[in-house]
Write an enzyme that holds these catalytic residues in place. Structure first.
Site, PDB file in Angstrom:
ATOM      1  CD  GLU A  17      12.054 -41.514 -29.567  1.00 14.23           C
ATOM      2  OE1 GLU A  17      11.544 -41.003 -28.551  1.00 14.23           O
ATOM      3  OE2 GLU A  17      13.233 -41.365 -29.891  1.00 14.23           O
ATOM      4  CE1 TYR A  49      12.564 -31.156 -37.609  1.00 16.45           C
ATOM      5  CE2 TYR A  49      14.919 -30.939 -37.250  1.00 16.45           C
ATOM      6  CZ  TYR A  49      13.751 -30.491 -37.830  1.00 16.45           C
ATOM      7  OH  TYR A  49      13.783 -29.374 -38.631  1.00 16.45           O
ATOM      8  CB  ALA A  51      21.314 -35.850 -36.397  1.00 13.52           C
ATOM      9  CG  HIS A  76      11.431 -35.930 -31.068  1.00 10.01           C
ATOM     10  ND1 HIS A  76      12.458 -36.716 -30.599  1.00 10.01           N
ATOM     11  CD2 HIS A  76      10.301 -36.432 -30.513  1.00 10.01           C
ATOM     12  CE1 HIS A  76      11.976 -37.654 -29.791  1.00 10.01           C
ATOM     13  NE2 HIS A  76      10.663 -37.506 -29.735  1.00 10.01           N
ATOM     14  CD  GLN A 174      19.998 -40.441 -24.277  1.00  8.66           C
ATOM     15  OE1 GLN A 174      19.057 -41.030 -24.816  1.00  8.66           O
ATOM     16  NE2 GLN A 174      20.860 -39.692 -24.938  1.00  8.66           N
ATOM     17  CD  GLN A 210      18.896 -51.998 -30.165  1.00 11.93           C
ATOM     18  OE1 GLN A 210      18.572 -53.173 -29.999  1.00 11.93           O
ATOM     19  NE2 GLN A 210      18.094 -50.996 -29.881  1.00 11.93           N
TER      20      GLN A 210
HETATM   21  P1  FAD Z   1      20.013 -28.507 -24.111  1.00 11.37           P
HETATM   22  O1  FAD Z   1      18.881 -28.593 -23.172  1.00 11.37           O
HETATM   23  O2  FAD Z   1      20.227 -27.208 -24.825  1.00 11.37           O
HETATM   24  O3  FAD Z   1      21.347 -28.914 -23.333  1.00 11.37           O
HETATM   25  C1  FAD Z   1      22.552 -29.140 -24.068  1.00 11.37           C
HETATM   26  C2  FAD Z   1      23.768 -28.876 -23.178  1.00 11.37           C
HETATM   27  O4  FAD Z   1      23.831 -27.499 -22.885  1.00 11.37           O
HETATM   28  C3  FAD Z   1      23.712 -29.606 -21.835  1.00 11.37           C
HETATM   29  O5  FAD Z   1      25.019 -29.997 -21.505  1.00 11.37           O
HETATM   30  C4  FAD Z   1      23.199 -28.537 -20.888  1.00 11.37           C
HETATM   31  O6  FAD Z   1      23.638 -28.743 -19.545  1.00 11.37           O
HETATM   32  C5  FAD Z   1      23.780 -27.262 -21.484  1.00 11.37           C
HETATM   33  N1  FAD Z   1      22.888 -26.126 -21.265  1.00 11.37           N
HETATM   34  C6  FAD Z   1      21.541 -26.096 -21.390  1.00 11.37           C
HETATM   35  N2  FAD Z   1      21.074 -24.880 -21.080  1.00 11.37           N
HETATM   36  C7  FAD Z   1      22.143 -24.111 -20.753  1.00 11.37           C
HETATM   37  C8  FAD Z   1      22.293 -22.781 -20.347  1.00 11.37           C
HETATM   38  N3  FAD Z   1      21.228 -21.977 -20.152  1.00 11.37           N
HETATM   39  N4  FAD Z   1      23.550 -22.295 -20.131  1.00 11.37           N
HETATM   40  C9  FAD Z   1      24.635 -23.113 -20.266  1.00 11.37           C
HETATM   41  N5  FAD Z   1      24.543 -24.405 -20.647  1.00 11.37           N
HETATM   42  C10 FAD Z   1      23.311 -24.892 -20.892  1.00 11.37           C
HETATM   43  N6  FAD Z   1      18.439 -35.455 -31.238  1.00 11.37           N
HETATM   44  C11 FAD Z   1      18.008 -35.273 -32.519  1.00 11.37           C
HETATM   45  O7  FAD Z   1      18.774 -34.815 -33.377  1.00 11.37           O
HETATM   46  N7  FAD Z   1      16.719 -35.595 -32.883  1.00 11.37           N
HETATM   47  C12 FAD Z   1      15.813 -36.082 -31.992  1.00 11.37           C
HETATM   48  O8  FAD Z   1      14.669 -36.369 -32.361  1.00 11.37           O
HETATM   49  C13 FAD Z   1      16.246 -36.273 -30.636  1.00 11.37           C
HETATM   50  N8  FAD Z   1      15.378 -36.739 -29.700  1.00 11.37           N
HETATM   51  C14 FAD Z   1      15.789 -36.856 -28.387  1.00 11.37           C
HETATM   52  C15 FAD Z   1      14.869 -37.281 -27.427  1.00 11.37           C
HETATM   53  C16 FAD Z   1      15.262 -37.437 -26.093  1.00 11.37           C
HETATM   54  C17 FAD Z   1      14.247 -37.885 -25.054  1.00 11.37           C
HETATM   55  C18 FAD Z   1      16.622 -37.182 -25.723  1.00 11.37           C
HETATM   56  C19 FAD Z   1      17.062 -37.397 -24.298  1.00 11.37           C
HETATM   57  C20 FAD Z   1      17.538 -36.746 -26.679  1.00 11.37           C
HETATM   58  C21 FAD Z   1      17.133 -36.557 -28.020  1.00 11.37           C
HETATM   59  N9  FAD Z   1      18.024 -36.100 -29.001  1.00 11.37           N
HETATM   60  C22 FAD Z   1      17.589 -35.932 -30.295  1.00 11.37           C
HETATM   61  C23 FAD Z   1      19.426 -35.831 -28.663  1.00 11.37           C
HETATM   62  C24 FAD Z   1      19.649 -34.353 -28.215  1.00 11.37           C
HETATM   63  O9  FAD Z   1      19.383 -33.490 -29.293  1.00 11.37           O
HETATM   64  C25 FAD Z   1      21.112 -34.242 -27.764  1.00 11.37           C
HETATM   65  O10 FAD Z   1      21.317 -34.989 -26.604  1.00 11.37           O
HETATM   66  C26 FAD Z   1      21.668 -32.820 -27.611  1.00 11.37           C
HETATM   67  O11 FAD Z   1      23.082 -32.928 -27.451  1.00 11.37           O
HETATM   68  C27 FAD Z   1      21.124 -32.035 -26.438  1.00 11.37           C
HETATM   69  O12 FAD Z   1      19.845 -31.627 -26.629  1.00 11.37           O
HETATM   70  P2  FAD Z   1      19.019 -30.921 -25.432  1.00 11.37           P
HETATM   71  O13 FAD Z   1      17.738 -30.494 -25.992  1.00 11.37           O
HETATM   72  O14 FAD Z   1      19.058 -31.770 -24.238  1.00 11.37           O
HETATM   73  O15 FAD Z   1      19.958 -29.619 -25.223  1.00 11.37           O
END
Ligand code: FAD
Length: 286
Positions: A17, A49, A51, A76, A174, A210
């Site tokens: 990454e 991407y 925040a 992303h 994660q 870190q």
């Molecule tokens: P979602 O999949 O939408 O989930 C978020 C929350 O909503 C979860 O608690 C889930 O249980 C709940 N949820 C999901 N779907 C539903 C539904 N249908 N109904 C009710 N609740 C629901 N952040 C950045 O800003 N930039 C990045 O580049 C970035 N890269 C990442 C890469 C990885 C591999 C990971 C693990 C995280 C990354 N993040 C990044 C962080 C991520 O944006 C955050 O963790 C964010 O809070 C959740 O994103 P998500 O896409 O998992 O959200």
């Protein structure tokens, strides 16, 4: 190339990454780190991407640069802070740049944002939008130790199932430090009928700073071995760095040896860390 074909291929995959620069004056130094990492010939490189969408322009540019170096790129894309119109613009841009793979994310909810006023609320809605736009291979995030906003791991997995049903073709975890957490998680996914490949995300912790900044705040479970093998070097930066790289390498080796063929290293823009881990894994990924 589509990431799903890489992950489903016969060879184990090892990806790295990177993150884009926040400002244009940092572009050249990020670009040279990216070139060095690309020389390692990883299976693919993913580009974060910023925040709130702050570095969106550079994500696409860096992803294109990665592709131009002959390495498959994964861009992303977050949606919570973006209008539908902006997301469509981003998708057109990625398409015009020939980017084939998107990690579809919601993003963290910025303080003070009223999500009722947002065009997107969850990542599955972004996936819907991406699918309307074109033939991208779409990945999503997952959390072996539960997403912090989720009331339970069971609920989180229910939501993951919806994400997959909407077209998420693979999941990237994660970071985690205890492989048992990962193994238990993939068992739960299997039981829930989630059958897409899961890429294991490993973060090498290379300095006490870190550790303080990322691990302590993340709430990740830390196995005793992490304490014994890494944290004991708290006052010796070079030994700490070496031990952090060794720990991440051992985690990855254990995953490959247990049949998990897709490992993603959060080595960020540190070519030396990526190179050392890759060297440690040569025997298991050849
Ligand atoms: P979602 O999949 O939408 O989930 C978020 C929350 O909503 C979860 O608690 C889930 O249980 C709940 N949820 C999901 N779907 C539903 C539904 N249908 N109904 C009710 N609740 C629901 N952040 C950045 O800003 N930039 C990045 O580049 C970035 N890269 C990442 C890469 C990885 C591999 C990971 C693990 C995280 C990354 N993040 C990044 C962080 C991520 O944006 C955050 O963790 C964010 O809070 C959740 O994103 P998500 O896409 O998992 O959200």
């Amino acid at each position: 190339m589509k990431i799903i074909d890489i992950i489903n291929g016969k060879k184990p995959s090892l990806s790295f990454e990177v993150f884009p620069p926040k400002t244009s004056d940092k572009y050249d130094s990020v670009s040279s780190a990216i070139k060095e990492i690309a020389r390692l010939n990883p299976s693919y490189m993913s580009v974060t991407y910023g925040a709130g969408g702050g570095t969106s322009e550079y994500t696409a540019r860096i992803a294109q640069e990665v592709s131009s170096l002959g390495i498959t790129s994964l861009a992303h894309l977050t949606c919570i802070s973006s209008s539908c119109e902006l997301v469509r613009e981003q998708l057109s841009n990625l398409q015009a740049l020939g980017i084939e793979n998107i990690l579809a994310l919601r993003g963290d909810i910025p303080e003070g944002l009223n999500i009722n006023n947002c065009d997107f609320h969850y990542s599955y809605e972004l996936i819907d939008e991406i699918k309307k736009h074109g033939e991208f291979c779409i990945g999503g995030a997952c959390y072996p130790e539960c997403h912090p906003e989720s009331e339970s791991i069971e609920k989180d997995i229910e939501h993951l199932k919806i994400k997959v049903a909407h077209g998420c073709e693979f999941l990237t975890t994660q970071m985690f430090f205890d492989n048992n957490a990962f193994y238990q998680f993939v068992n739960r996914l299997e039981k829930a009928g989630i059958n897409v490949p899961v890429v294991a995300g490993i973060m090498p912790i290379t300095s006490p700073t870190q550790f303080e900044r990322i691990v302590k705040l993340s709430g990740n479970a830390l196995p005793k071995s992490f304490l014994n093998e890494v944290l004991r070097f708290e006052n010796d930066p070079e030994a700490f760095r070496k031990a952090g790289i060794e720990f991440a390498s051992k985690q990855a080796i254990n995953l490959y040896e247990n049949g998990f063929g897709a490992v993603h290293i959060y080595s960020m823009n540190k070519p030396e860390v990526a190179r050392k881990i890759q060297n440690n894994l040569l025997d298991v990924i050849k």
